[in-house]
Design an enzyme around this catalytic site. Structure first.
Site, PDB file in Angstrom:
ATOM      1  N   SER A 247       8.389  -0.393  -2.194  1.00  0.00           N
ATOM      2  CA  SER A 247       7.556  -1.778  -1.817  1.00  0.00           C
ATOM      3  C   SER A 247       6.815  -2.362  -2.972  1.00  0.00           C
ATOM      4  O   SER A 247       6.519  -1.499  -4.697  1.00  0.00           O
ATOM      5  CB  SER A 247       6.771  -1.694  -0.722  1.00  0.00           C
ATOM      6  OG  SER A 247       5.978  -0.846  -0.862  1.00  0.00           O
ATOM      7  N   LYS A 248       5.854  -3.603  -2.309  1.00  0.00           N
ATOM      8  CA  LYS A 248       5.751  -4.008  -3.951  1.00  0.00           C
ATOM      9  C   LYS A 248       4.596  -3.160  -4.528  1.00  0.00           C
ATOM     10  O   LYS A 248       4.207  -3.110  -5.613  1.00  0.00           O
ATOM     11  CB  LYS A 248       4.877  -5.428  -2.945  1.00  0.00           C
ATOM     12  CG  LYS A 248       3.949  -5.795  -4.589  1.00  0.00           C
ATOM     13  CD  LYS A 248       4.345  -7.557  -5.289  1.00  0.00           C
ATOM     14  CE  LYS A 248       3.744  -7.881  -6.117  1.00  0.00           C
ATOM     15  NZ  LYS A 248       2.595  -8.635  -6.429  1.00  0.00           N
ATOM     16  N   ARG A 249       3.938  -2.450  -3.191  1.00  0.00           N
ATOM     17  CA  ARG A 249       2.964  -1.609  -4.012  1.00  0.00           C
ATOM     18  C   ARG A 249       3.405   0.005  -4.480  1.00  0.00           C
ATOM     19  O   ARG A 249       2.468   0.559  -5.042  1.00  0.00           O
ATOM     20  CB  ARG A 249       1.909  -0.764  -2.130  1.00  0.00           C
ATOM     21  CG  ARG A 249       0.880  -0.374  -2.670  1.00  0.00           C
ATOM     22  CD  ARG A 249       0.628   0.727  -1.070  1.00  0.00           C
ATOM     23  NE  ARG A 249       1.420   0.995  -0.850  1.00  0.00           N
ATOM     24  CZ  ARG A 249       1.548   1.828  -0.303  1.00  0.00           C
ATOM     25  NH1 ARG A 249       1.373   3.470  -0.632  1.00  0.00           N
ATOM     26  NH2 ARG A 249       3.328   2.364   0.683  1.00  0.00           N
ATOM     27  N   HIS A 250       5.111   0.059  -4.479  1.00  0.00           N
ATOM     28  CA  HIS A 250       5.408   1.263  -5.300  1.00  0.00           C
ATOM     29  C   HIS A 250       5.347   0.727  -6.602  1.00  0.00           C
ATOM     30  O   HIS A 250       6.157   1.205  -7.520  1.00  0.00           O
ATOM     31  CB  HIS A 250       6.390   0.926  -4.338  1.00  0.00           C
ATOM     32  CG  HIS A 250       6.469   2.526  -3.008  1.00  0.00           C
ATOM     33  ND1 HIS A 250       6.590   2.088  -2.252  1.00  0.00           N
ATOM     34  CD2 HIS A 250       5.102   3.333  -2.984  1.00  0.00           C
ATOM     35  CE1 HIS A 250       6.267   2.873  -0.632  1.00  0.00           C
ATOM     36  NE2 HIS A 250       5.432   3.375  -1.768  1.00  0.00           N
ATOM     37  N   GLY A 251       6.158  -0.592  -6.793  1.00  0.00           N
ATOM     38  CA  GLY A 251       5.944  -1.227  -7.984  1.00  0.00           C
ATOM     39  C   GLY A 251       7.732  -2.378  -7.943  1.00  0.00           C
ATOM     40  O   GLY A 251       8.461  -2.161  -9.056  1.00  0.00           O
TER      41      GLY A 251
END
Ligand code: GLU
Length: 477
Positions: A247-251
């Site tokens: 996800s965006k949080r993960h990269g």
């Protein structure tokens, strides 16, 4: 373009859909294709799959091209735009119609919906049931719209000897007669991909394993045309550190965000992405040349890889330390100018280049480099951070005054002279060097962390250093 199947040599491609930025998973797919081609002295081609007209944008095309260029993943020949080749795709569908490998299907959407409803109710897998497959063309409703479907094999099974997944088999009864050409004459994605890969002479299809199911349908089409089958390598997707979908949080951001918002160097990203899902013993750091020399599909693992920001950050630190000072200064300069709201003069740019030697060892990103260099160009009076303020207001005035006269009285402005001047002040005050360096740093930089104090004095020069110290004396008084 020529039908390159008879050509010797390896041809790979990166085929992004320009519906968003070049995300990190796409960048890895591009990298693996690029490395495989370069390793074998073959070709790496770029095809923009812009057939989804509603979702494809020019901005996304630019972002993909910009991202690839920044990563140094150069492609051979011109970019191929898929939408522009729609007539060629339709031609192949019609060829299949003529050869009896495809047929016209007149089922209306209401009919198909009823078919699916019945399958749902009977808990059967939802598939087109082949209702027009064997009907005589004379039964066709006059002038009614139709789609063209592939007459896919019904018996037996297909096995793909995937270079990453190993042999994967699917029973033909699980695959239905999928649509090649829609009723408005536009080709489907499945048709376009196969025709383009063939026309571009693609020998190896290396892509995310979310496309593995498509490969069986694509193969049915390739076989119907009697074309040579490519070698497939379906690479497991990248997951977040917790194993969940990236996800965006993960990269899962655009490569441009890694550059602009996180301050990574392209070589760090390439090195990291290459290690993600591929291994060469315990080697963690390798150059582009080593990557090309070592890369092969055999080293690609079968389980999803997990994205680890910490590792990427460490690699970035490594490559920052290795990078040329002038290159880093050129990256940091616009970031600094944006913050200052003015451009740097030529002597300031020179100072920035010189500052890199002392900034590099501790920086984790190019943003950190720019941030760490800001104090050099800030106008007086300096804005002090909390720590620096506390140090200066804590009665450092006398000490700084002594430093000012010791430095001001030094005829030379070089590291040796500066160091002995500051040491003398420390000795006279009966303090350790650190106790003098702390307020001095606060006075010179407005912060509590910076490169070594003598580097700072050298970078700022006599005039600016003394002016900053005197200002701090006034503040501390
Ligand atoms: N355009 C597809 C995508 O972006 C890739 C198709 C392929 O590699 O065959 O997912």
């Amino acid at each position: 373009m020529s039908a390159g199947q008879s050509e010797a040599g390896i041809v790979t491609r990166f085929a992004p859909s320009p519906t968003g930025f070049l995300h990190i998973g796409g960048a890895r797919t591009a990298l693996f294709n690029w490395l495989y081609a370069r390793h074998h002295g073959g070709k790496f081609l770029l095809r923009i799959e812009d057939t989804d007209r509603a979702r494809s944008t020019d901005a996304a095309i630019d972002a993909i091209i910009d991202g690839l260029q920044w990563l140094g993943l150069d492609w051979d020949g011109d970019v191929v735009f898929q939408f522009a080749r729609a007539a060629r795709h339709a031609e192949v569908a019609n060829q299949l119609l003529e050869s009896g490998h495809a047929y016209r299907c007149y089922a209306t959407s209401a009919e198909l919906e009823a078919m699916r409803e019945a399958q749902r109710a009977a808990k059967l897998p939802m598939r087109y049931d082949g209702r027009w497959r064997d009907r005589d063309p004379s039964e066709a409703p006059n002038g009614a719209p139709f789609v063209i479907r592939l007459k896919a094999p019904r018996e037996g099974s297909v096995t793909i000897n995937d270079r990453v997944q190993g042999p994967v088999t699917v029973n033909n009864e699980e695959l239905d007669d999928f649509v090649l050409l829609r009723s408005d004459g536009t080709p489907t994605y499945m048709l376009s991909v196969v025709v383009d890969d063939y026309d571009m002479g693609i020998t190896h299809v290396i892509r995310g394993d979310d496309h593995l199911n498509n490969a069986f349908r694509q193969l049915a089409l390739i076989r119907a045309m009697g074309w040579q089958e490519p070698i497939y390598a379906h690479v497991p997707l990248i997951h977040g550190p917790d194993g969940a979908k990236l996800s965006k949080r993960h990269g899962a951001m655009g490569v441009d965000a890694y550059r602009d918002e996180l301050g990574y160097l392209p070589e760090a990203i390439n090195n990291y992405l290459m290690r993600l899902g591929w291994g060469h013993g315990d080697d963690e750091i390798f150059s582009r040349e080593q990557a090309i020399a070592w890369f092969d599909l055999d080293g690609v693992g079968r389980s999803p890889s997990r994205f680890d920001f910490k590792k990427l950050e460490n690699l970035n630190g490594h490559y920052l330390r290795e990078a040329e000072d002038s290159r880093l200064a050129a990256i940091a300069q616009p970031m600094i100018e944006r913050k200052l709201g003015r451009t740097l003069s030529e002597p300031e740019v020179q100072t920035l280049v010189r500052a890199m030697t002392s900034l590099k060892p501790r920086a984790k990103s190019t943003l950190g480099l720019a941030e760490g260099a800001m104090f050099l160009f800030e106008a007086r009076p300096l804005t002090l951070d909390e720590g620096a303020k506390a140090l200066l207001e804590g009665g450092a005035g006398d000490l700084l005054e002594s430093v000012s006269s010791a430095l001001g009285g030094s005829s030379e402005w070089d590291e040796t002279a500066l160091e002995s001047a500051v040491r003398r002040v420390a000795e006279d005050a009966g303090l350790g060097l650190g106790k003098v360096a702390q307020p001095l740093r606060a006075a010179l930089t407005g912060r509590t962390t910076s490169p070594g104090i003598f580097d700072v004095l050298m970078l700022l020069g006599r005039e600016e250093s003394l002016a900053r110290i005197d200002e701090a004396v006034a503040l501390a008084a």
